[in-house]
Design an enzyme around this catalytic site. Structure first.
Site, short mmCIF file in Angstrom:
data_model
loop_
_atom_site.label_atom_id
_atom_site.label_comp_id
_atom_site.label_asym_id
_atom_site.label_seq_id
_atom_site.Cartn_x
_atom_site.Cartn_y
_atom_site.Cartn_z
N GLU A 48 -10.28 -2.29 15.28
CA GLU A 48 -9.06 -2.96 15.81
C GLU A 48 -8.66 -2.39 17.16
OE1 GLU A 48 -5.29 -3.64 13.71
OE2 GLU A 48 -6.46 -3.53 11.87
N ASP A 102 0.89 -1.17 0.00
CA ASP A 102 0.00 0.00 0.00
C ASP A 102 0.93 1.22 0.00
OD1 ASP A 102 -1.59 2.16 0.62
OD2 ASP A 102 -2.80 1.07 2.09
N HIS A 137 -5.25 0.06 1.24
CA HIS A 137 -5.77 -1.24 1.66
C HIS A 137 -6.92 -1.11 2.66
CE1 HIS A 137 -3.36 -0.60 5.28
NE2 HIS A 137 -3.96 -1.64 5.83
N GLU A 188 1.67 2.46 13.12
CA GLU A 188 0.63 2.40 12.08
C GLU A 188 -0.45 1.53 12.69
OE1 GLU A 188 -1.86 1.46 10.22
OE2 GLU A 188 -0.80 0.26 8.72
N1 SAH Z 1 4.35 -1.10 11.62
C1 SAH Z 1 4.15 -2.14 10.64
C2 SAH Z 1 3.00 -3.05 11.00
C3 SAH Z 1 1.66 -2.37 11.22
S1 SAH Z 1 0.35 -3.52 11.53
C4 SAH Z 1 3.96 -1.50 9.29
O1 SAH Z 1 3.72 -0.31 9.23
O2 SAH Z 1 4.03 -2.20 8.29
C5 SAH Z 1 0.19 -3.45 13.25
C6 SAH Z 1 1.16 -4.33 14.03
O3 SAH Z 1 1.00 -4.00 15.40
C7 SAH Z 1 0.87 -5.81 13.92
O4 SAH Z 1 2.05 -6.49 13.54
C8 SAH Z 1 0.42 -6.23 15.32
O5 SAH Z 1 0.86 -7.51 15.69
C9 SAH Z 1 1.07 -5.16 16.18
N2 SAH Z 1 0.35 -4.86 17.42
C10 SAH Z 1 -0.94 -4.48 17.56
N3 SAH Z 1 -1.22 -4.23 18.84
C11 SAH Z 1 -0.09 -4.46 19.55
C12 SAH Z 1 0.24 -4.39 20.93
N4 SAH Z 1 -0.65 -4.03 21.82
N5 SAH Z 1 1.48 -4.70 21.31
C13 SAH Z 1 2.41 -5.10 20.38
N6 SAH Z 1 2.15 -5.19 19.08
C14 SAH Z 1 0.92 -4.86 18.65
#
Ligand code: SAH
Length: 516
Positions: free
Chosen positions: A323, A221, A464, A314
């Protein structure tokens, strides 16, 4: 008192890494000798070259003769001197049957040639070397090359094994670190609905992020990923020498952007298994000295620093708040952000617009009136309340957009993530109103000399997140210029805090939608 060990140290041979190296060195030593062939006048530059020459040119393998007659050192010496003194033909040696040997006399112990290298060689080693030696056609220089290549291959294999072991060790270290930190902090207080989620309840959520596919989709994306990248790369003054926390690092992309933008230290946290890939990715890009990865929920782990200057994340879901990951970012902000620090992205808004798409409405809702000649209209009340995530054609928009909520991630509190807002939709077309579309815009703004904005709306390149569509059960006739008043309520589903309920109060209907 003088140190008596000095002289011993000088006399000690140099330590080598392994036996193989010693062998190689000895072998190289041996190569420097000049040897006269046993059967012709050719001079060869090593014992092994002589043996190969005998095999190739005279069709006699001395080693075979040694083995066939089980010669010991004396027997071998006698044989060499016998050949040299009698100048016998190689074929005569091959034809020798078992039994008394022609050189079995003490006289043949006397060397025929002075300093004959063939007599100075170690019999066992000679047989071993012959076993390992390349084919008779191979030239001495090729032979050296072969051995060098074999040594190189051995070194490469060892190096690879060492790298693998180091990687496993690194993973184990991080795992152990995570376990220790989890144990240390499991008693600490948690904030917010998501923080209170039991780990097993959240397992499905995190395992969905363990698959590479979802990360591939996010990375591809470009609107999303390039916005983060451009924000970091075009505002290096924001990152220079800062300590950055990446909440939910996934593959580590934001952490690496931050590191490249000049951050002094980046702490990347993710509870999902994807972090193991991130560990490899970070090392593959030689950023392990800047980026520290920690596996765990941000709510459960303890950071290796007291405070951070910047939080990047993100966290956005469908319709922004699906979420509930923003809860985790706010948790991290309240616990770890230093005074004067910043959360990025910082500003976000949610917008609505009216949609007039009779065709789509018919295919989704009208469809149930007649399904293969049967009335399934009762299905409509089940279909309508499910919000749909899809790309909306901008040409079907029939109102101006209305911003219903603006959040500043640096100041917003958890309770504000559930809200009610009044809105007004100014119609731009006289037509049938069939749905409401929801989307969000993201701003990297605070203290940035180069601000970056991206939108997930229908009028710009799709992301996305697509858009979120709330279908009206019955289309409504509207006129251009008309302003329709409504009220929206957004709240978490108490039974599943990561999903949302959205209720619209419209002129003639109140409808609740779920986003799951
Ligand atoms: N920063 C990456 C992934 C974003 S998706 C990017 O920009 O490509 C969000 C990610 O946050 C996921 O991998 C999920 O496992 C993680 N995540 C969500 N809530 C979380 C939490 N409370 N503690 C640790 N990781 C978390």
């Amino acid at each position: 008192m003088a140190d008596s060990t000095d002289t011993h140290i000088e006399e000690m041979p140099e330590l080598s890494d392994g036996d193989e190296d010693d062998d190689d060195e000895q072998w190289m030593e041996e190569e420097r000798q000049t040897v006269t062939c046993l059967f012709c006048h050719k001079l060869l530059d090593s014992v092994s070259a002589t043996l190969q020459h005998c095999t190739a040119e005279h069709q006699l393998s001395l080693v075979n003769v040694i083995k066939k007659h089980r010669l010991d050192d004396y027997g071998y010496i006698k044989m060499i001197n016998f050949i040299r003194s009698t100048k016998c033909a190689p074929s005569s040696l091959m034809e020798l049957s078992e039994g008394p040997l022609p050189w079995n006399k003490e006289d043949f112990l006397r060397p025929v040639l002075q300093d004959d290298p063939l007599l100075q060689t170690d019999l066992e080693e000679l047989c071993e070397k012959d076993d390992m030696s390349p084919s008779p056609r191979t030239q001495p220089s090729d032979e050296l090359l072969c051995r060098a290549q074999a040594a190189e291959a051995r070194a490469k294999r060892s190096e690879e094994a060492l790298t693998r072991a180091m990687e496993d060790l690194h993973k184990l270290k991080l795992l152990a670190q995570g376990l220790v930190l989890n144990a240390e902090t499991s008693k600490s207080s948690n904030l917010g609905a998501v923080a209170e989620l039991r780990e097993d309840e959240d397992e499905a959520y995190f395992s969905s992020y363990g698959h590479y596919g979802i990360h591939e989709e996010m990375l591809k994306d470009t609107v999303r990923t390039e916005s983060y990248r451009d924000f970091m790369y075009s505002n290096p003054e924001v990152f220079r020498d800062k300590v950055v926390l990446d909440v939910g690092c996934g593959t580590g992309i934001l952490s690496m952007f931050a590191a490249r933008a000049g951050a002094k230290k980046v702490i990347a946290v993710d509870q999902s298994e994807i972090i193991y890939q991130a560990m490899d990715i970070v090392r593959s890009n030689q950023l392990e000295n800047v980026i520290t990865l920690i596996k765990g929920r941000i709510e459960d782990i303890k950071l290796p620093v007291e405070k951070v200057d910047i939080i990047v994340s993100e966290w956005m879901g469908y319709f922004l708040l699906f979420e509930s990951m923003l809860d985790s970012v706010l948790y991290a902000r309240d616990l770890y952000l230093a005074d004067g620090g910043s959360v990025y992205p910082d500003l976000c808004n949610i917008s609505l617009a009216a949609v007039g798409d009779a065709e789509k409405h018919q295919s989704r809702i009208g469809f149930w009136d007649d399904v293969y000649g049967f009335n399934m209209a009762c299905m409509k009340s089940a279909v309508v309340p499910e919000a749909v995530v899809e790309v909306v054609n901008a040409e079907t928009l029939i109102s101006e957009p209305a911003v219903i909520q603006m959040l500043d991630c640096n100041t917003v509190c958890l309770s504000e993530l559930e809200f009610t807002a009044d809105f007004s939709l100014k119609m731009t077309k006289t037509t049938e109103w069939t749905a409401i579309v929801g989307y969000f815009d993201i701003f990297f703004d605070k203290g940035c000399s180069n601000k970056v904005i991206f939108s997930t709306g229908p009028q710009v390149p799709k992301t996305h997140w697509k858009q979120t569509v709330f279908l009206l059960e019955k289309p409504m006739a509207v006129k251009a210029g008309e302003e329709l008043q409504g009220r929206i309520n957004v709240r978490k589903n108490k039974k599943d805090p990561r999903s949302l309920f959205v209720t619209f109060d419209l002129p003639d209907k109140k409808q609740t939608y779920s986003l799951q």
